[in-house]
Design a protein around this motif. Structure first.
Motif, mmCIF file in Angstrom:
data_model
loop_
_atom_site.group_PDB
_atom_site.id
_atom_site.type_symbol
_atom_site.label_atom_id
_atom_site.label_comp_id
_atom_site.label_asym_id
_atom_site.label_seq_id
_atom_site.Cartn_x
_atom_site.Cartn_y
_atom_site.Cartn_z
ATOM 1 N N PHE A 100 4.934 47.904 46.585
ATOM 2 C CA PHE A 100 4.147 47.628 47.598
ATOM 3 C C PHE A 100 2.849 47.070 47.060
ATOM 4 C CE2 PHE A 100 0.660 49.063 50.560
ATOM 5 C CZ PHE A 100 0.887 48.201 51.393
ATOM 6 N N GLU A 101 2.396 47.908 45.856
ATOM 7 C CA GLU A 101 1.188 47.363 45.099
ATOM 8 C C GLU A 101 1.301 45.818 44.566
ATOM 9 O OE1 GLU A 101 -1.835 48.729 44.671
ATOM 10 O OE2 GLU A 101 -0.982 50.433 45.818
ATOM 11 N N GLU A 102 2.554 45.588 44.256
ATOM 12 C CA GLU A 102 2.812 44.001 44.145
ATOM 13 C C GLU A 102 2.525 43.175 45.213
ATOM 14 O OE1 GLU A 102 3.745 42.379 41.086
ATOM 15 O OE2 GLU A 102 4.733 44.337 39.831
ATOM 16 N N THR A 103 2.768 43.501 46.232
ATOM 17 C CA THR A 103 2.766 42.624 47.365
ATOM 18 C C THR A 103 1.156 42.460 47.568
ATOM 19 O OG1 THR A 103 4.704 43.433 48.434
ATOM 20 C CG2 THR A 103 3.279 42.674 49.834
ATOM 21 N N LEU A 104 0.427 43.525 47.534
ATOM 22 C CA LEU A 104 -1.188 43.786 47.823
ATOM 23 C C LEU A 104 -1.708 42.392 46.885
ATOM 24 C CD1 LEU A 104 -2.113 47.454 48.436
ATOM 25 C CD2 LEU A 104 -1.677 45.415 50.177
ATOM 26 N N ASP A 105 -1.003 42.629 45.497
ATOM 27 C CA ASP A 105 -1.679 41.832 44.471
ATOM 28 C C ASP A 105 -1.306 40.294 44.676
ATOM 29 O OD1 ASP A 105 -2.579 41.437 41.735
ATOM 30 O OD2 ASP A 105 -0.517 40.605 41.434
ATOM 31 N N LEU A 106 -0.172 39.829 45.335
ATOM 32 C CA LEU A 106 0.242 38.678 45.524
ATOM 33 C C LEU A 106 -0.780 38.170 46.829
ATOM 34 C CD1 LEU A 106 3.377 36.861 45.984
ATOM 35 C CD2 LEU A 106 2.082 36.943 48.121
ATOM 36 N N ILE A 107 -0.975 38.991 47.762
ATOM 37 C CA ILE A 107 -1.958 38.620 48.836
ATOM 38 C C ILE A 107 -3.508 38.380 48.217
ATOM 39 C CG2 ILE A 107 -3.143 39.297 50.983
ATOM 40 C CD1 ILE A 107 -0.619 41.023 51.447
ATOM 41 N N GLU A 108 -3.733 39.200 47.328
ATOM 42 C CA GLU A 108 -5.095 39.196 46.733
ATOM 43 C C GLU A 108 -5.093 37.686 45.995
ATOM 44 O OE1 GLU A 108 -7.730 40.906 46.830
ATOM 45 O OE2 GLU A 108 -7.310 42.626 47.356
ATOM 46 N N LYS A 109 -4.098 37.305 45.295
ATOM 47 C CA LYS A 109 -3.945 36.083 44.467
ATOM 48 C C LYS A 109 -3.882 34.630 45.308
ATOM 49 C CE LYS A 109 -2.333 37.700 40.019
ATOM 50 N NZ LYS A 109 -1.530 38.821 39.713
ATOM 51 N N VAL A 110 -3.227 35.072 46.505
ATOM 52 C CA VAL A 110 -3.011 33.570 47.137
ATOM 53 C C VAL A 110 -4.272 33.515 48.079
ATOM 54 C CG1 VAL A 110 -1.445 32.531 49.017
ATOM 55 C CG2 VAL A 110 -0.518 33.783 47.238
ATOM 56 N N ASP A 111 -4.798 34.354 48.827
ATOM 57 C CA ASP A 111 -5.811 34.221 49.771
ATOM 58 C C ASP A 111 -5.216 33.636 50.923
ATOM 59 O OD1 ASP A 111 -8.133 34.958 50.585
ATOM 60 O OD2 ASP A 111 -9.371 33.872 49.098
ATOM 61 N N PHE A 112 -4.696 34.385 51.902
ATOM 62 C CA PHE A 112 -3.956 33.760 53.308
ATOM 63 C C PHE A 112 -5.189 33.834 54.161
ATOM 64 C CE2 PHE A 112 -0.334 35.778 50.915
ATOM 65 C CZ PHE A 112 0.575 34.708 50.902
ATOM 66 N N ALA A 113 -4.779 32.561 54.831
ATOM 67 C CA ALA A 113 -5.750 32.001 55.889
ATOM 68 C C ALA A 113 -5.260 32.830 57.520
ATOM 69 C CB ALA A 113 -5.824 30.595 56.569
ATOM 70 N N SER A 114 -4.041 33.296 57.372
ATOM 71 C CA SER A 114 -3.633 34.263 58.487
ATOM 72 C C SER A 114 -2.405 34.647 58.006
ATOM 73 C CB SER A 114 -3.549 33.567 59.816
ATOM 74 O OG SER A 114 -2.761 32.781 60.152
ATOM 75 N N SER A 115 -1.827 35.829 58.676
ATOM 76 C CA SER A 115 -0.251 36.232 58.316
ATOM 77 C C SER A 115 0.177 37.147 59.519
ATOM 78 C CB SER A 115 -0.292 36.797 57.097
ATOM 79 O OG SER A 115 -0.494 36.249 55.905
#
Ligand code: SAH
Ligand code: SF4
Ligand code: F3S
Length: 443
Positions: free
Chosen positions: A321-336
């Protein structure tokens, strides 16, 4: 008097498209649309099977609908109840077994037969063959007037992610012919459309063939967008949904070079853990996803991204789950969009025993949504005081108010005494309320 019909749509844009097509079919055959189910002679429930909650909605709605039908019957009036869509395909017989008032159960590749069925006496029938080609060939042209329209260019899915029902409910991948799509888009533009969204569960693997200078030429998604963008009057092109393993260099170039293609990509990743991605059969790792994103960002700097996430997939550890949060931080999504894993009958993942405890899944969902909302807010706030192109699609709730969308699909409200529907205007963004902008016209 004309028979009337009512359609309720659940689920994704592919179902929205199918509902529009059922509307075209029925109006072409002399039926008229009503927005109140109680006033309808034919009630269609176009259903979604993706998660348990989505498919359960059908049965609660059917309960209420069968009471209307009984009451109508008592007054000597007839009512047809039709269940279409992905629950129809997945559960077939079971639907009629659970509710005898259902006249027809019709899968997503069969709804073209509805007008014919309504002329017959025989009911309690099920139609779930995969007849994509026949279906698309039977659809009449459309009279619906809308600035923005959906166009299904591909049906089905061959990816078989372990959690997902789509390959079973929509069948094998099928790409429509370029000529048919072209004709459909022309029809919409004649009716006042300026934006289209090309649809498929796996739209980035679209493939068809055209004959050019007596030679066969393969056309992929970028080729199709290139052809369509030359149609006068078509201002914006979008597409949905792409799979990370099908993002080609062509597609990136099309974004770079074709002004009609909007700089917004919905690229679901589901999880940021390569271990979970493998278990999900997603066919790429976390690193591969991140490298696709950085390649796109490098080539098309104005591109923004959105994604879907599943939390609590069987075997998802805290570290995953932490890996998912890390991916989100790296990409910076406009919406999801984010969902709690829902085991679906018939999918490989549903036989797994290592379910994640509900409390943990709820906590993870909350955490991921907080982060995604924060990123969305930061993205949106960055537009304040800036000028942006907005395609005006309709009227707002207040007097003289219009609503439109930015290239990134953010809703914008403006005030004008002129009719602006269908225009692309430069708007200065003045404020942001929850997820919607307010602005003023610059040009
Ligand atoms: N074709 C798209 C999306 C398919 S369905 C893709 O490949 O991503 C839309 C979203 O629903 C998925 O992206 C996924 O996040 C979610 N979803 C699908 N099956 C699910 C399940 N069993 N439980 C929870 N969410 C699910
Ligand atoms: Fe489902 Fe995967 Fe196909 Fe998307 S790519 S529709 S998630 S099987
Ligand atoms: Fe639902 Fe079918 Fe779409 S399951 S998400 S309506 S393809």
């Amino acid at each position: 008097m004309n028979q009337s019909f009512f359609i309720k749509t659940y689920g994704c844009q592919m179902n929205d498209y199918d509902s529009n097509k059922m509307e075209d079919l029925l109006t072409f055959n002399g039926f008229s649309k009503v927005s109140n189910v109680e006033k309808s002679d034919v009630a269609i429930l176009n259903t979604c099977h993706i998660r348990k909650k989505a498919s359960e909605k059908l049965y609660s709605d059917l309960g209420r609908l069968s009471v209307f039908k009984e009451n109508k019957n008592k007054l000597g009036k007839k009512m047809h109840i039709i269940v279409t869509g992905c629950v129809a395909q997945a559960e077939g017989n079971e639907i009629i077994r659970r509710n005898k008032s259902v006249d027809y159960v019709i899968g997503p590749q069969n709804f073209h037969i509805i007008p014919k069925l309504l002329k017959k006496k025989k009911t309690n029938q099920i139609f779930t063959e995969f007849l994509c080609e026949e279906k698309f060939k039977s659809l009449p042209s459309s009279n619906i007037k809308n600035v923005s329209r959906l166009v299904t260019i591909q049906e089905g899915c061959d990816k078989f992610c372990t959690f997902c029902v789509v390959p079973y409910t929509r069948g094998a991948e099928y790409s429509r012919q370029v000529e048919d799509i072209y004709a459909e888009v022309l029809n919409y533009i004649k009716n006042g459309t300026s934006e289209i969204t090309l649809l498929g569960q796996n739209v980035s693997s679209y493939k068809s063939i055209i004959i050019e200078k007596s030679k066969k030429k393969e056309v992929n998604l970028s080729g199709l967008m290139n052809i369509l963008s030359k149609i006068p009057g078509l201002k914006r092109i979008r597409y949905l949904t792409s799979h990370p393993s099908d993002i080609s260099d062509d597609l990136i170039s099309e974004h770079k070079n074709n002004k009609s293609v909007m700089p917004f990509l919905h690229l679901p990743v589901q999880s940021g853990s390569s271990k979970i991605l493998k278990l999900m059969n997603r066919k790429h790792t976390k690193e591969e996803y991140l490298s696709i994103i950085s390649k796109i960002k490098k080539n098309v700097p104005k591109m923004a991204f959105s994604s879907d996430f599943i939390v609590g997939y069987p075997g998802e550890s805290n570290n995953d789950f932490e890996e998912t949060l890390d991916l989100i931080e790296k990409v910076d999504f406009a919406s999801s969009y984010s969902f709690k894993y829902s085991p679906r009958p018939g999918t490989p993942a549903s036989t797994k025993k290592n379910y994640i405890n509900d409390q943990i899944s709820n906590l993870r969902l909350k955490k991921i949504q907080e982060l995604l909302n924060k990123q969305q807010k930061t993205f949106n706030t960055s537009f304040i005081d800036k000028n942006i192109d907005v395609l005006i699609s309709g009227r707002g709730k207040k007097e003289n108010q219009y609503v439109g969308r930015t290239p990134y699909l953010q809703p914008v409200h403006i005030v004008s005494s002129r009719n602006l529907i269908g225009k692309i205007l430069k708007i200065k963004i003045e404020s942001l309320t929850s997820f919607s902008f307010h602005g003023k016209i610059i040009a």
